[in-house]
Design an enzyme around this catalytic site. Structure first.
Site, PDB file in Angstrom:
ATOM      1  N   GLU A 277      26.590  61.984  46.007  1.00  0.00           N
ATOM      2  CA  GLU A 277      26.048  62.522  47.265  1.00  0.00           C
ATOM      3  C   GLU A 277      27.156  62.665  48.314  1.00  0.00           C
ATOM      4  O   GLU A 277      28.013  61.799  48.446  1.00  0.00           O
ATOM      5  CB  GLU A 277      24.965  61.575  47.780  1.00  0.00           C
ATOM      6  CG  GLU A 277      24.360  61.957  49.121  1.00  0.00           C
ATOM      7  CD  GLU A 277      23.464  60.863  49.680  1.00  0.00           C
ATOM      8  OE1 GLU A 277      22.695  61.157  50.608  1.00  0.00           O
ATOM      9  OE2 GLU A 277      23.550  59.718  49.202  1.00  0.00           O
TER      10      GLU A 277
ATOM     11  N   LYS B  32      18.009  68.300  50.329  1.00  0.00           N
ATOM     12  CA  LYS B  32      17.179  67.103  50.304  1.00  0.00           C
ATOM     13  C   LYS B  32      15.896  67.341  51.079  1.00  0.00           C
ATOM     14  O   LYS B  32      15.901  67.911  52.170  1.00  0.00           O
ATOM     15  CB  LYS B  32      17.953  65.923  50.897  1.00  0.00           C
ATOM     16  CG  LYS B  32      17.243  64.582  50.747  1.00  0.00           C
ATOM     17  CD  LYS B  32      18.127  63.441  51.233  1.00  0.00           C
ATOM     18  CE  LYS B  32      17.447  62.093  51.025  1.00  0.00           C
ATOM     19  NZ  LYS B  32      18.283  60.966  51.517  1.00  0.00           N
TER      20      LYS B  32
ATOM     21  N   CYS C   6      19.780  60.693  46.824  1.00  0.00           N
ATOM     22  CA  CYS C   6      19.702  59.328  47.349  1.00  0.00           C
ATOM     23  C   CYS C   6      18.346  58.698  47.058  1.00  0.00           C
ATOM     24  O   CYS C   6      17.903  58.664  45.918  1.00  0.00           O
ATOM     25  CB  CYS C   6      20.031  59.337  48.841  1.00  0.00           C
ATOM     26  SG  CYS C   6      20.267  57.690  49.555  1.00  0.00           S
TER      27      CYS C   6
END
Length: 527
Positions: A287, A351, A405
């Site tokens: 990430e 995301k 994440c």
């Protein structure tokens, strides 16, 4: 045992609150990385006895009569989440001059808030309470329901769901694919709380018999599922390289270090494979591993093209910017890019589920006036969220479903994965949390997503734990925490999708209703 139960039931005041908090904290030792499975048996046994003694004064109002049961659960939850999430404080020390003052809000405030879920669970259970095994049914159903609610209320935070304690190894993970995390959580609480029946004797035989059957079914199904023939290997084989650079978080935030960080990633990507393995077709970085806005730094894409050989693809986490319109600041997204050997971005995904206070500020206008800013977002205004998950289609046709994440801790985040998906892809940066239980807890929860979906999981973390995991939860190969380097591994084949989540959820809710019905019948029989 009966004498101990009596002392716990009759405890009061500070001693009672401390015992509840200690019991909750003890239960966390069954989570990663410790997996001391005996501790929740002690914790939930104590909790049952504490609820036995949680009675309000005769003649008191409705709220005061119910308050003792709520407080027992709240203190239990506060201990559980305090012991399980203390490591969040490490993130506030990365830029201590700006954020250290807020550390208590994370390590005390968040557990205090999450403890309300357990408080309401014990309150609900107490409404169905009795003297026999029915109260174990009530506790199991109540905890199952409120753990499920914790997954999506207030954006959701199902970290360290109790059911994970019952699934430390692949043998014990297979039930998750069949009945889902929330049903496993419900049944786990029933089993963990069953020893409390030794202290009061009533309902001991039927309660113990059911608990033994549940454990036997859990283990037996795991052995059956692992014993099935594995799916045929992928043809052609897809070799993947996981790059784990172990970049200190403070260094990642230093503008002067960006060039060096980028080159470290490239060097690990270009290294020759070990043990005569073929060169990887897909290279995966963690990430936010690309330290530039690529659209503003075309030279970075040139460097990537220089390193990638013909036919190779890079998948990397990066910050993506987007023009928001005249007079408006750009929007920023926590994204994943697919870059081919010519340095072209051929696919991207943003995301969806952002971290409150980490990647964006809830009630932004109000909190900005108070001087607050998002912890992990270095750009003005924090990150923006994508409207929906976007699968990544690689050159050659493979489809990866990205989870950035902590999106990997949400079972429901993966429901939208199309049937064409070949693997789950979890890129993350747990470098914020140092050498603490946090990265191990995160890895364990991501591992279960593979079992739930029947898809292999590719997980790459800045500091670890990185691994490729089969659809049965077995680690093929990987890198442990703070092990700098890379690992080359072939992508496992996917399996038939387990029971669809909607059916699992319906079964879970019906099961909770049945448990509460049994508890109600038991309550009437002891009345």
């Amino acid at each position: 045992m009966e004498r101990l139960a009596s002392r716990v039931i009759l405890s009061s005041g500070i001693a009672r609150a401390f015992l509840a908090m200690l019991a909750g904290a003890l239960a966390v030792l069954a989570q990663a990385p410790f997996f001391i499975i005996v501790t929740p048996f002690i914790s939930f046994t104590l909790l049952v006895w504490l609820i036995d003694g949680a009675t309000g004064k005769a003649g008191a109002g409705m709220v005061r009569r119910r308050l003792p049961a709520f407080l027992v659960g709240w203190w239990f939850g506060f201990g559980y989440f305090l012991a399980g999430l203390w490591w969040l404080g490490a993130a506030f020390l990365v830029e201590a001059e700006d954020f250290a003052w807020a550390m208590p809000l994370a390590i005390i405030g968040l557990p205090a808030f999450l403890a309300f879920y357990f408080g309401f669970a014990t309150l609900l259970a107490r409404l169905f309470w009795s003297e026999g095994a029915g109260r174990i049914c009530a506790l199991a159903a109540a905890f199952g329901l409120f753990e499920w609610l914790r997954a999506f209320l207030f954006t959701g935070f199902p970290w360290n769901a109790i059911g994970y304690a019952a699934m430390p190894v692949p043998l014990l993970m297979q039930s998750d694919g069949a009945i889902g995390l929330w049903a496993v959580t419900t049944l786990a609480v029933f089993v963990f709380a069953t020893p409390a029946l030794f202290g009061t004797r009533r309902g001991l035989v039927p309660g113990l018999a059911v608990a033994v059957l549940l454990v036997a079914a859990h283990v037996g199904y795991g052995a059956f599922a692992l014993g099935r023939p594995a799916p045929a290997a992928l043809e052609p084989v897809l070799p993947i390289r996981l790059v784990q650079p172990v970049i200190d978080q403070a260094k990642k935030l230093d503008d002067a270090e960006r060039g060096q960080i980028f080159e470290e990633h490239l060097a690990l990507s270009a290294a020759a494979p070990a043990d005569g393995r073929p060169k990887p077709k897909v290279i995966v970085w963690p990430e936010t591993s690309i330290p530039f806005i690529l659209t503003l730094n075309p030279d970075a894409l040139v460097r990537i093209a220089d390193v990638l050989e013909e036919g190779q693809v890079l998948i990397a986490g990066a910050v993506r910017s987007e023009d928001a319109g005249p007079g408006l600041p750009p929007r920023y997204y926590n994204s994943v890019y697919v870059i081919d050997d010519r340095g072209q971005i051929v696919a991207a995904a943003d995301k969806v589920h952002l971290v409150p206070f980490g990647e964006y500020l809830p009630f932004e206008n109000l909190l900005k006036e108070a001087g607050l800013q998002a912890l992990a977002a270095s750009m003005p205004g924090g990150y923006s969220a994508a409207a929906a998950h976007q699968p990544l289609t690689l050159p050659g046709g493979k489809v990866f479903y990205p989870l950035v994440c902590y999106e990997a801790i949400f079972p429901d985040e993966i429901d939208a994965a199309p049937l064409t998906t070949d693997a789950l892809l979890n890129v993350t940066n747990d470098g914020w949390f140092g050498n603490t239980p946090g990265p191990f807890q995160h890895f364990h929860q991501a591992q279960l997503r593979a079992v739930e979906t029947g898809l292999p999981l590719i997980r790459v973390a800045n500091t670890g734990v990185s691994a490729v995991i089969t659809p049965r939860g077995v680690v093929v190969d990987g890198l442990q925490l703070n092990a700098k380097g890379f690992v080359d591994v072939d992508l496992p084949a996917k399996e038939a999708r387990p029971v669809p989540r909607p059916w699992q959820t319906r079964g879970f809710l019906i099961g909770c209703a049945l448990l509460l019905t049994v508890a109600l019948i038991s309550r009437k029989s002891y009345a």
